[in-house]
Design a protein around this motif. Structure first.
Motif, PDB file in Angstrom:
ATOM      1  N   LEU A  78       7.288  -1.941  -1.996  1.00 34.26           N
ATOM      2  CA  LEU A  78       7.081  -1.012  -0.892  1.00 34.26           C
ATOM      3  C   LEU A  78       6.805   0.391  -1.414  1.00 34.26           C
ATOM      4  O   LEU A  78       5.882   1.073  -0.955  1.00 34.26           O
ATOM      5  N   MET A 121       3.406   2.644  -0.822  1.00 35.47           N
ATOM      6  CA  MET A 121       3.506   3.949  -0.183  1.00 35.47           C
ATOM      7  C   MET A 121       2.990   5.058  -1.093  1.00 35.47           C
ATOM      8  O   MET A 121       2.508   6.086  -0.623  1.00 35.47           O
ATOM      9  N   THR A 122       3.064   4.846  -2.388  1.00 30.06           N
ATOM     10  CA  THR A 122       2.602   5.853  -3.344  1.00 30.06           C
ATOM     11  C   THR A 122       1.106   5.745  -3.617  1.00 30.06           C
ATOM     12  O   THR A 122       0.395   6.750  -3.695  1.00 30.06           O
ATOM     13  N   ARG A 140       6.595  -2.729   7.749  1.00 33.45           N
ATOM     14  CA  ARG A 140       6.844  -1.642   6.801  1.00 33.45           C
ATOM     15  C   ARG A 140       5.553  -1.137   6.162  1.00 33.45           C
ATOM     16  O   ARG A 140       5.508  -0.031   5.631  1.00 33.45           O
ATOM     17  N   ILE A 141       4.511  -1.988   6.171  1.00 32.04           N
ATOM     18  CA  ILE A 141       3.187  -1.604   5.699  1.00 32.04           C
ATOM     19  C   ILE A 141       2.161  -2.180   6.676  1.00 32.04           C
ATOM     20  O   ILE A 141       2.504  -2.983   7.545  1.00 32.04           O
ATOM     21  N   ARG A 196      -0.267   1.758   3.248  1.00 31.75           N
ATOM     22  CA  ARG A 196       0.855   2.437   3.892  1.00 31.75           C
ATOM     23  C   ARG A 196       0.602   2.560   5.390  1.00 31.75           C
ATOM     24  O   ARG A 196      -0.545   2.571   5.835  1.00 31.75           O
ATOM     25  N   THR A 219       0.608   7.837   9.218  1.00 33.63           N
ATOM     26  CA  THR A 219       1.673   8.832   9.343  1.00 33.63           C
ATOM     27  C   THR A 219       1.308   9.963  10.284  1.00 33.63           C
ATOM     28  O   THR A 219       2.028  10.952  10.365  1.00 33.63           O
ATOM     29  N   GLU A 277       6.725  10.333   7.389  1.00 32.54           N
ATOM     30  CA  GLU A 277       7.146   8.933   7.406  1.00 32.54           C
ATOM     31  C   GLU A 277       7.058   8.335   6.021  1.00 32.54           C
ATOM     32  O   GLU A 277       7.926   7.593   5.589  1.00 32.54           O
ATOM     33  N   THR A 278       5.960   8.674   5.295  1.00 32.22           N
ATOM     34  CA  THR A 278       5.808   8.149   3.944  1.00 32.22           C
ATOM     35  C   THR A 278       6.939   8.636   3.054  1.00 32.22           C
ATOM     36  O   THR A 278       7.546   7.871   2.317  1.00 32.22           O
ATOM     37  N   LEU A 287      10.204   6.805   3.803  1.00 31.55           N
ATOM     38  CA  LEU A 287      10.296   5.455   3.269  1.00 31.55           C
ATOM     39  C   LEU A 287      10.504   5.458   1.761  1.00 31.55           C
ATOM     40  O   LEU A 287      11.209   4.641   1.199  1.00 31.55           O
ATOM     41  N   LEU A 288       9.838   6.424   1.110  1.00 27.73           N
ATOM     42  CA  LEU A 288      10.036   6.530  -0.338  1.00 27.73           C
ATOM     43  C   LEU A 288      11.441   6.944  -0.678  1.00 27.73           C
ATOM     44  O   LEU A 288      12.004   6.525  -1.692  1.00 27.73           O
TER      45      LEU A 288
END
Length: 335
Positions: A266, A270-271, A303-304, A314, A317, A326-327, A330-331
């Motif tokens: 995840l 996200m990154t 979640r994605i 991702r 957002t 939001e990103t 989650l990170l």
């Protein structure tokens, strides 16, 4: 028979002072319970809060509190143990003079002690800590129902603190052995004790874990849960403030709902943005099918998102409108 009756017009014309918070969001005025299993750290918690109130400063490391007189009925400890505990909590600072301690009392003496202390400091909105409630509960009389016995002692304590507006009496109690879906049902004994209290705090902590959750509810108290951490007996909020500590509870649950590898995947999505199973397989040394399944599970749990065949990304957002966060949130779960 109706001597205590008032009209709606009379009630509407009254001006009542706002609820007094001794510790914002945690300890309001009135009678309340702090319940937790044995060895969960509840005595350290109330000692820390009491010392913060006696000195003025910060409770739970983050919440500003006003200085006020404190009575700590530590009925399961001696002076030597209390001195050691207090010195640990104050980190070498002198024990506040406004912290008053009683370590021994018969059950029938305690209400009188509390009443006298409250009356003596009635203009200063004092705090009283009773550790523990079990030490003052009188034996149930022959033929008396357990609920009635529990409600009677709770009502007696509530009457004492209600006689001094702005004061607070928090009694340390233990939880039931059986687990319950409703944290209020965790209070040991009948519902008589919980029913007599203005507020209830339930401390949930696994043995040897430095993380915990403090659940708060009450008649005039917003119900919430706050993440806490403890280190060498010192309790503090796990967050910058109450709002942040409440959000941390959700982040912890989010983290526990996923395995470590899923959290890594995840965080990678996200990154890095658009990701394929091959990307994950190469990055984490996984079989391509396992990587595909892991991405699919993250997608199914929302979640994605999925942008094409075998391509994941991702979640949106709201960046087009200038919103973000939001990103990052989650990170932070992974961190």
């Amino acid at each position: 028979m109706l001597s205590g009756m008032v009209s709606g017009a009379w009630l509407d014309a009254q001006e009542f002072p706002p609820l007094e918070w001794l510790v914002e969001g945690i300890l309001p005025e009135g009678f309340g319970l702090l319940v937790a299993p044995p060895k969960a750290g509840k005595s350290w918690m109330v000692a820390g809060i009491g010392l913060a109130c006696a000195a003025g400063g910060y409770a739970l490391g983050k919440i500003v509190v006003k200085q006020r007189p404190v009575l700590y009925l530590a009925l399961e400890d001696g002076h030597r143990r209390l001195q050691s505990r207090f010195r640990t909590l104050t980190e070498g600072e002198p024990i506040p003079n406004r912290m008053h301690v009683i370590i021994s009392a018969r059950p029938n003496e305690v209400p009188g002690m509390i009443g006298e202390f409250l009356h003596l400091h009635r203009t200063e909105k004092p705090l009283v800590v009773l550790d523990t409630l079990g030490k003052v509960k009188p034996p149930k009389q022959s033929g008396q129902e357990a609920y009635a016995a529990d409600y009677a002692i709770g009502t007696r304590l509530k009457e004492l603190v209600d006689s001094v507006p702005g004061s607070c009496l928090v009694a340390v109690h233990h939880t039931r052995k059986a687990e319950s879906a409703d944290f209020v049902d965790a209070v040991s004994g009948t519902q008589g004790i919980a029913g007599s209290a203005d507020f209830i705090l339930v401390l949930a902590r696994k043995r040897k874990d430095d993380q915990a959750v403090l659940s708060v509810t009450g008649r005039d108290v917003p119900e919430n849960e706050y993440a806490l951490v403890t280190e060498e007996g010192r309790w503090r909020l796990d967050g910058m403030d109450l709002v942040d500590a409440a959000a941390t509870v959700d982040k912890r649950r989010e983290s526990k709902s996923l395995g470590d590898r899923s959290m890594d995947i995840l965080a990678h999505v996200m990154t890095n943005g658009p990701t394929t199973p091959r990307d994950i397989a190469d990055r984490f040394g996984m079989d391509n099918k396992l990587a595909s399944n892991a991405l699919a599970r993250l997608y199914e749990s929302e979640r994605i998102t999925k942008t094409g065949r075998g391509v994941y990304d991702r979640l949106p957002t709201g960046g087009e409108s200038g919103e973000s966060g939001e990103t990052d949130e989650l990170l932070q779960v992974r961190a």
